[in-house]
Design an enzyme around this catalytic site. Structure first.
Site, short mmCIF file in Angstrom:
data_model
loop_
_atom_site.label_atom_id
_atom_site.label_comp_id
_atom_site.label_asym_id
_atom_site.label_seq_id
_atom_site.Cartn_x
_atom_site.Cartn_y
_atom_site.Cartn_z
N CYS A 167 27.67 34.00 38.72
CA CYS A 167 29.05 33.70 38.61
C CYS A 167 29.15 32.88 37.24
O CYS A 167 30.50 32.43 37.18
CB CYS A 167 29.33 32.84 40.01
N HIS A 292 34.97 25.13 40.31
CA HIS A 292 34.42 26.46 40.55
C HIS A 292 35.12 26.56 41.96
O HIS A 292 35.41 27.64 42.13
CB HIS A 292 32.72 26.38 40.62
N HIS A 327 36.87 35.29 44.28
CA HIS A 327 35.67 34.98 43.45
C HIS A 327 35.17 36.15 42.73
O HIS A 327 34.91 37.06 43.17
CB HIS A 327 34.72 34.46 44.26
#
Length: 401
Positions: A167, A292, A327
């Protein structure tokens, strides 16, 4: 599309000369602002990814290019088509800007976690279930195929590689592009990231019990996991100044657990502190922090601890945008960088945090609940934290120190 100018600077910061971001938010700056400043839902409830189960995903709602040039057939995939669709909106300007440079001084650094695996998933299933004699083109799912494909398309001859650190991939690609420019190894670098929805990631996160059954709620009292999304974000960087600069990148590595972050957010705090130090600014100069903010219990808890460590008595406005984009895994850093850039360009709004109840243990933070920007801001920070503790914080700014 945002364009820069032609002034030069010796500062480590590099200019974002051109950029584009495609995601569940849409494909224009106005659609992005509308989605992030209202309560409209931008995610989709779909089937077909996980057997006998529907899931919320951040799907790109518009069509991609229908075919690639013949010389890219070996690396053709939906991932590459997503990248080329994004590039198409700034391609003429990219080619015009880079025409002044030697092709050997033009680089491509991109991040992804899925590459072209989605295009081979059905073929692989047929192969393993039926042991069929099927030809599977593995080039399209190699991590390097994304950057190489764009390099071939543009006709550039400098470095071209893909970063895949889960990520944090595309945020690290941006940091790598900045380093390449400051090391005088390139005159312009196309950076960013692309990830597409596929069965591999959705089933993988489902097996980890990390998928939310509802719309995700970053830092929410009832948060239960992530929604996965897809995105393509591209940025042309050079050492010439621009309305928005990539000021700095702070990186750290927890090495705490294969998937969980350090519970006290030590690596996350270190990344933010390094970014501030490199940019030469203090924490109270950050006008907005894009978290995040995945909506998993451990990630959100440690990130708020890290924010409190770094910002201490300063209530920096914060929000996660993943309840709007999903995400986007390897492309998360890129699409969130595009959001941060647009905030700095517009100077009128901030992205709303999710509207549900906040976890009482995490409510001592200045979540963005009012979209109206009260005064101009000069710097914003964007966090990306990955499996294995691969952490990075980027700072963007409109003013050089």
């Amino acid at each position: 599309m945002i364009m820069g100018n032609n002034m030069t600077t010796a500062h480590p910061a590099v200019g974002i000369q051109l950029s584009v971001g495609l995601s569940a938010l849409g494909n224009t700056a106005e659609q992005t602002k509308q989605a992030l400043t209202t309560q409209q839902n931008t995610l989709s409830f779909v089937s077909g990814f996980i057997p006998e189960k529907q899931v919320w995903v951040g799907a790109y709602p518009h069509a991609l290019i229908e075919k690639v040039p013949e010389f890219l057939n070996d690396v053709d995939s939906r991932n590459l088509r997503f990248a080329l669709t994004a590039l198409r909106s700034i391609e003429a300007e990219v080619r015009a800007y880079t025409a002044q440079f030697d092709p050997k001084r033009l680089a491509v650094i991109l991040g992804t976690s899925t590459s072209g695996i989605a295009d081979n998933e059905k073929l692989l299933k047929q192969y393993f279930v039926n042991q069929a004699d099927i030809e599977i083109q593995h080039y399209k799912q190699e991590m390097g195929s994304l950057a190489k494909g764009l390099q071939m398309y543009l006709g550039w001859e400098g470095p071209a590689y893909t970063i895949s650190t889960a990520c944090s991939s595309s945020a690290k690609a941006m940091a790598a592009g900045q380093r390449l420019l400051n090391a005088d190894l390139a005159d312009a670098v196309l950076v960013g990231g692309v990830d597409t929805l596929c069965q591999l990631t959705l089933n993988g996160f489902d097996s980890l019990e990390s998928l939310s059954n509802a719309l995700c709620q970053p830092c929410g009292a009832q948060r239960g996991g992530i929604n996965i999304g897809e995105a393509a974000g591209l940025f042309l960087l050079s050492k010439e100044t621009a309305p928005v600069m990539l000021m700095s990148a702070g990186e750290s590595m927890d090495a705490w657990h294969i998937s969980a972050p350090h519970p006290e957010g030590k690596g996350a705090a270190e990344a933010m502190q390094k970014a501030l130090q490199m940019a030469g600014i203090t924490s109270d100069e950050i006008g907005y922090l894009n978290m995040h903010g995945t909506a998993t219990p451990q990630n959100d808890a440690m990130e708020i601890k890290a924010v409190q460590t770094v910002f201490q008595n300063y209530d920096v406005p914060i929000s996660s945008t993943k309840h709007k984009t999903g995400h986007c895994l390897g492309a998360a850093g890129a699409i969130e960088a595009a959001i941060c850039q647009q905030v700095l360009v517009d100077q009128s709004w901030l992205p709303l945090h999710q509207a549900g109840p906040i976890d009482p243990e995490l409510d001592q933070a200045n979540y963005v609940l009012n979209v109206q920007l009260q005064q101009p801001i000069e710097y914003v920070m964007s966090n990306s934290f990955a499996f294995g503790g691969s952490n990075i914080s980027l700072i963007f700014g409109t003013k050089l120190k």
